[in-house]
Scaffold this motif. Sequence first.
Motif, PDB file in Angstrom:
ATOM      1  N   SER A 162      -2.208   2.351  -4.281  1.00  0.00           N
ATOM      2  CA  SER A 162      -1.646   2.412  -2.933  1.00  0.00           C
ATOM      3  C   SER A 162      -0.521   3.431  -2.886  1.00  0.00           C
ATOM      4  CB  SER A 162      -1.095   1.043  -2.534  1.00  0.00           C
ATOM      5  OG  SER A 162       0.146   0.792  -3.199  1.00  0.00           O
TER       6      SER A 162
ATOM      7  N   TYR B 125       1.687   0.828   1.639  1.00  0.00           N
ATOM      8  CA  TYR B 125       0.545   0.021   1.218  1.00  0.00           C
ATOM      9  C   TYR B 125       0.333  -1.124   2.200  1.00  0.00           C
ATOM     10  CZ  TYR B 125       3.718  -3.622  -0.505  1.00  0.00           C
ATOM     11  OH  TYR B 125       4.672  -4.601  -0.594  1.00  0.00           O
TER      12      TYR B 125
ATOM     13  N   ARG C 200       4.329  -0.738  -5.784  1.00  0.00           N
ATOM     14  CA  ARG C 200       3.064  -0.029  -5.575  1.00  0.00           C
ATOM     15  C   ARG C 200       1.949  -0.936  -6.072  1.00  0.00           C
ATOM     16  NH1 ARG C 200       2.146   5.661  -4.980  1.00  0.00           N
ATOM     17  NH2 ARG C 200       4.280   6.060  -5.649  1.00  0.00           N
TER      18      ARG C 200
ATOM     19  N   TYR D 261      -0.466   7.789   4.418  1.00  0.00           N
ATOM     20  CA  TYR D 261      -0.903   6.390   4.428  1.00  0.00           C
ATOM     21  C   TYR D 261      -0.705   5.798   5.834  1.00  0.00           C
ATOM     22  CZ  TYR D 261      -0.138   7.304  -0.538  1.00  0.00           C
ATOM     23  OH  TYR D 261      -0.142   7.858  -1.791  1.00  0.00           O
TER      24      TYR D 261
END
Length: 240
Positions: free
Chosen positions: A221, A228, A208, A55
Amino acid sequence: MVIKCNPKKSEYTQDRSAGPKVQLLLARSKLWTICLIFYGFFKLMYLIIMTRIWYPRAYDKAAKLMNKAVEDARQRSKLSRWEVMRRNFFNTQNLISLATDPDQVAIFGRLSIGDAAPPGVLYTIDKKLCNFHQIFKESSKTEAHTLDDWHIPDLNDGAGLCFHTPDTLEDKIRLANNFRNDFRYTLPFYIDSIENDSMRAYSAKPERLYIIKDGKVVFKSGPGPYGYSLEELDDALRKV
């Protein structure tokens, strides 16, 4: 949920001593405690590295915000940057909590895109049982830290955000009411069960973000706080 720690308004007061779980481990065995500290450290490093790999956009955004928060805490406390990091992220209590908590460091989580969204178990402020299937269009969740689990003293205490882990559903609801009254929170407010069934169903520790459409997961996410970003959530919402 976010709870304001105010000794004049709340039964929960600031306590910088180690939580009961850590105190028990320290009393049992120093060697076992040291092993848990190292294991917790490696779990934390794994979380940071994997989040940065999987991410990157969210990680870079969150890292900038966290760096600013650490710098603000450093200036308030007059400590070095390393000392602030050690006190807030690499302290004994946090590392042992991370090592002994099976719900921590769920990089990918239990759910995938296209899976049916689990109902979970939630309660309203007036103790009525409900679930996500009933409230997807109106639910909202905010997050804070307990004093006796994952504790960030220079960041959370400085912001007045701290409370002891609730032992009963009534404790959770009382904390929620304190927050709603102190911060004049007007959106619908729901509380997870004392067993944290909803948190586990959605692999949402510490947090999340999800988008649910027609009962299906269409966006998920990475785990917070680095996995996130609200920008990614906004982009996904525009495409739904």
